[in-house]
Design a protein around this motif. Sequence first.
Motif, short mmCIF file in Angstrom:
data_model
loop_
_atom_site.label_atom_id
_atom_site.label_comp_id
_atom_site.label_asym_id
_atom_site.label_seq_id
_atom_site.Cartn_x
_atom_site.Cartn_y
_atom_site.Cartn_z
N ASP A 28 -6.74 -0.15 -12.37
CA ASP A 28 -7.85 0.03 -11.41
C ASP A 28 -8.21 1.51 -11.30
OD1 ASP A 28 -8.03 -2.72 -10.64
OD2 ASP A 28 -6.16 -2.45 -9.52
N ARG A 29 -7.19 2.36 -11.25
CA ARG A 29 -7.40 3.80 -11.24
C ARG A 29 -6.27 4.48 -12.00
NH1 ARG A 29 -7.42 5.69 -5.38
NH2 ARG A 29 -6.25 3.76 -5.04
N ILE A 71 -3.20 4.20 -2.24
CA ILE A 71 -3.19 3.06 -3.15
C ILE A 71 -3.25 1.79 -2.31
CG2 ILE A 71 -1.89 1.79 -4.91
CD1 ILE A 71 -0.52 4.41 -5.66
N ASN A 72 -4.22 0.93 -2.59
CA ASN A 72 -4.33 -0.34 -1.87
C ASN A 72 -3.27 -1.32 -2.37
OD1 ASN A 72 -6.67 0.38 -0.32
ND2 ASN A 72 -7.89 0.12 -2.20
N GLU A 76 -3.14 -3.15 -6.04
CA GLU A 76 -3.81 -2.38 -7.11
C GLU A 76 -2.86 -2.09 -8.27
OE1 GLU A 76 -7.34 0.60 -6.25
OE2 GLU A 76 -5.65 1.08 -4.96
N THR A 77 -3.46 -1.87 -9.43
CA THR A 77 -2.71 -1.38 -10.58
C THR A 77 -3.12 0.06 -10.81
OG1 THR A 77 -2.59 -3.57 -11.62
CG2 THR A 77 -2.24 -1.66 -13.04
N SER A 85 0.84 -1.20 0.00
CA SER A 85 0.00 0.00 0.00
C SER A 85 0.88 1.25 0.00
CB SER A 85 -0.93 0.01 1.21
OG SER A 85 -0.18 0.05 2.42
N THR A 92 1.69 -4.40 -5.91
CA THR A 92 1.14 -3.11 -6.35
C THR A 92 1.91 -2.66 -7.58
OG1 THR A 92 0.62 -2.53 -4.05
CG2 THR A 92 0.70 -0.73 -5.66
N ASN A 127 -11.12 5.72 -12.79
CA ASN A 127 -10.83 4.68 -13.79
C ASN A 127 -11.00 5.25 -15.19
OD1 ASN A 127 -13.61 4.59 -14.48
ND2 ASN A 127 -14.00 3.06 -12.87
#
Length: 581
Positions: free
Chosen positions: A539-540, A360-361, A364-365, A334, A524, A554
């Motif tokens: 993802d975002r 950012i988790n 995630e991308t 993260s 990540t 997104n």
Amino acid sequence: MLKELSKSIREYKKSSIATPLLVSLEVVLECIIPFVIATLVNQIKAGCELQVILGYGLVLVAMAGFSLLFGALAGTTCATASCGLARNLRKDMFYKIQDYSFENIDKFSTSSLVTRITTDVTNVQNAYMMIIRTAIRCPLMLIFAFIMAFVMGGRMGTIFLFVAPFLAFGLFLVIRKTMPLFKRVFKKYDNLNNSIQENVKAMRVVKSYVREDYEKEKFGLAASDVCADFTKAERILALNNPMMQFCIYTVMIFVLSFGSYTIITSRGVDLDVGQFSALLTYSFMILQSLMMLSMVFVMITMATESAKRIVEILQEKSTLANPEQPIYEVQDGSVDFEDVNFKYSKKAERMSLADISFHINSGETIGIIGGTGSSKSSLIQLISRLYDATEGVVKVGGIDVTQYDLETLRNQVAVVLQKNILFSGTIRENLRWGNKEATDEELVHACKLAHADEFITQFPMEYDTYIEQGGANVSGGQKQRLCIARALLKKPKILIMDDSTSAVDTKTDAMIRKALREFIPETTKIIIAQRISSVQDADRVIVMEGGTINAIGNHEELLATNEIYKEIFESQNKAGDDDEE
């Protein structure tokens, strides 16, 4: 400065101490030999027997032999000590540079660092060689020769009291004039090396634009500038020789004329032939020592500026350092930016990044897109702590990055930089920069994820194919894929790709992103790109503009609500449609 340089002597202390001791013994014997010869001459004059002459002869041979032995040993230990010091200095400087942050490296140009490690260290090495040998030998020789000259020549020895101050004053003027020239010339050396480095690195561009003549002229001006300063300094230093010759001939004329007159008028009572011959020898010793001392001072003068430049490197403290109690484990991938502001220099008037906040988790991308100069690369460099945020907090795994052990953090944050660098060596050796313990199976797996295996297996030597310096014998796209594979071998919790697929086609780019999603889902992934296609399945996506975050969302959200993202998308799709037409 001397204290800092002396730290690099280390295991060569014995050689450094032995050299002055051996030189001292050599000087003592050299100064006694003329005295023994003078005594022998007087014995012969008095009508001594052959046995006495042979006795003196054996003593002189023994003394000359031991003097030669001590001189040879001093030369050996001196070479060992000076070369050892140079070796340690280069090692210490190189190790120090490895610990520098990017901010420290920005302070010194690459060409300046190269000059300091090569030319400046050589100057210090030569000066140290002269200090522990010649600078010890000459003063001792002066002292002993002065004493013996007064013992053997009496009042005739006063001639040296007049010559020595004259030489010392001349030497002072020479050093005073040359010091500023040497100080200036080393900065010009940096410019000269910078011209060479820039030209060689950009040789393809130079030839493409047919600018060889321009580069030759630019280099010629830099070389001429260095030559002019050195020539001016050498002209001043050249005054040493005629000044010394004048003093030598003055002393010789005085000693020969006044000595001969004294011998004749006193009939050998005030000065005999033996004393006269010894006095001549001591005169040469004194003047030779003074001449050598002038060379020592010149070398030290030149090396002083080099030493200062070396010490600057050794004393430079990294702007990034481990905390007193560092954390050695990164929990997850993260990432958090909390009110982050950043500028590269404290003197900079504006921030490169301003008011940056996002979360950012882990796993995630995230895509990052924006125009040139929007500080996309500046943003990701704070995550692996290549720089520290000027204000605010950057967190990885929920912990401030400044609390981590630097090595631990960077091992868990793999960065494939915009400028991909490969080192001379085999493909296998280059890949193992990511993990030196990686097995062949792991190498192949990482290369398959990065779609590098397909071109590696086409080489005759496959993974043992030799990569030229900078990766000159592979294409830009191949270089990028090898760098991605190298980063994957670190098995990081965060993978940052800074426009690292710009040189591959869109199909390969998509295949690489698909492989990363499927095979390292827990990692990540932060992808900086110029192409919308490289980030649209993230993802975002973070849209950057002028060092700030313009929008986050997104692909569909940004296409509907963000003008910058929409404009980039339409311009690229239009270009694609035009190409098809």
